[in-house]
Design an enzyme around this catalytic site. Structure first.
Site, PDB file in Angstrom:
ATOM      1  N   SER A 114       0.945  -1.239  -0.016  1.00 32.23           N
ATOM      2  CA  SER A 114      -0.008  -0.158   0.097  1.00 32.23           C
ATOM      3  C   SER A 114       0.830   1.396  -0.094  1.00 32.23           C
ATOM      4  O   SER A 114       1.640   1.381  -0.871  1.00 32.23           O
ATOM      5  CB  SER A 114      -1.001  -0.080   1.228  1.00 32.23           C
ATOM      6  OG  SER A 114      -2.200   0.798   1.161  1.00 32.23           O
ATOM      7  N   LYS A 166     -22.031  18.509   4.310  1.00 30.51           N
ATOM      8  CA  LYS A 166     -20.919  19.213   5.053  1.00 30.51           C
ATOM      9  C   LYS A 166     -20.636  18.350   6.196  1.00 30.51           C
ATOM     10  O   LYS A 166     -19.489  18.342   6.634  1.00 30.51           O
ATOM     11  CB  LYS A 166     -21.700  20.629   5.701  1.00 30.51           C
ATOM     12  CG  LYS A 166     -20.618  21.225   6.115  1.00 30.51           C
ATOM     13  CD  LYS A 166     -19.442  21.610   5.526  1.00 30.51           C
ATOM     14  CE  LYS A 166     -18.194  22.465   6.127  1.00 30.51           C
ATOM     15  NZ  LYS A 166     -17.112  22.567   5.459  1.00 30.51           N
TER      16      LYS A 166
END
Length: 285
Positions: A114, A166
């Site tokens: 990764s 949001k």
């Protein structure tokens, strides 16, 4: 002049001499590198503190190397990955080293997956231990969910927001199927950056790597077959390749000084576990 006065002058002279030597050594240590290879050790999860500091250390050493003493960078990797942003920080630092004409050699010991592989892909050559695990080209967004816990504790949240999404990444929001779609698309966008970085560094097309770019971990021999690493070998082999690539006979490492260790920080009362780090939304490689 009395013997006592002579003795005092001698003591003062020695003190001044010691101070001057100390200052000289510090100036030399700061401004000159007696080594010829930067040693970048990444034997940890890729966090948002140590790795960016290490990347900055690489930049600083390369910038102050006015006499071109540094010939290469050796990246010693033993990491399962971590922060996407910090992986990018180190990737760009190694790219900067290459632009400066330095050879960059990466060695993957036990694991370089990764974010660990993301960083390694910036190197000119990647050497992997035959027993190492690597690859894992993918991105993941991990978000805490404390809604059920809050309900059990009788805690309610008053939320006032300017738009529907949001608070999408906040731990006190119960995410919907629509939220999952948005977040999955975000992770795919970041995954594309990972894939494109690797493809460009390894001289491949992104579509050529798609069969293995689903986050899977590869053995070192599999990674070699797919062209993710250049050769299998030990740390010794990697250093021999570095000497050949950088055209140097002997390696003298320049290493970053380690900060205080966990136990020392704990004994001194320094914060060693920060719950905020685990509650913040973050993208990982």
């Amino acid at each position: 002049m009395k013997d006592r006065d002579i003795w005092m002058l001698f003591v003062v002279f020695m003190v001044v001499l010691a101070v001057l030597i100390f200052i000289f050594v510090r100036i030399v240590a700061i401004n000159f590198s007696f080594g010829n290879v930067l040693y970048v050790k990444i034997h940890t999860n890729i966090d948002d503190e140590k790795i960016p500091e290490l990347a900055q250390w690489v930049y600083e050493n390369l910038e102050k190397d006015k006499r071109n003493r540094i010939k290469a960078v050796f990246v010693d990797i033993n990491s399962p990955g971590g922060s996407a942003a910090s992986s990018e920080e180190m990737y760009q630092a190694l790219q900067y080293a290459k632009k400066k004409g330095k050879k960059v050699i990466a060695y993957i010991h036990s694991i370089g997956a990764s974010g660990g592989y993301y960083i390694a892909s910036a190197a000119d050559k990647i050497v992997a231990n035959p027993t190492a695990l690597t690859g894992s080209i993918g991105a993941i967004i991990i978000l805490p969910d404390i809604v059920d816990l809050s309900n059990k504790l009788g805690i309610k949240w008053d939320i006032y927001k300017s738009g529907e999404n949001k608070d999408l990444t906040q731990p006190f929001r119960k995410r919907t199927e629509k939220d999952s779609i948005i977040l999955t698309e975000l992770s795919k966008d970041i995954w594309k950056v990972f894939l494109e970085r690797v493809a460009k560094s390894r001289g491949k097309k992104p579509e050529d790597l798609l069969p293995i770019a689903d986050g899977r971990v590869l053995t070192a021999p599999e990674a070699l077959k797919w062209g993710l690493v250049d050769t299998l070998g030990t740390r010794y082999d990697a250093l021999e390749i570095l000497k050949k690539e950088a055209k140097i006979k002997k390696i003298k490492f320049i290493e970053k000084r380690e900060k205080r260790r966990f136990l020392q920080r704990l004994l001194e009362g320094e914060e060693v576990f920060n719950i905020k780090e685990y509650l913040m939304p973050r993208v990982y490689f």
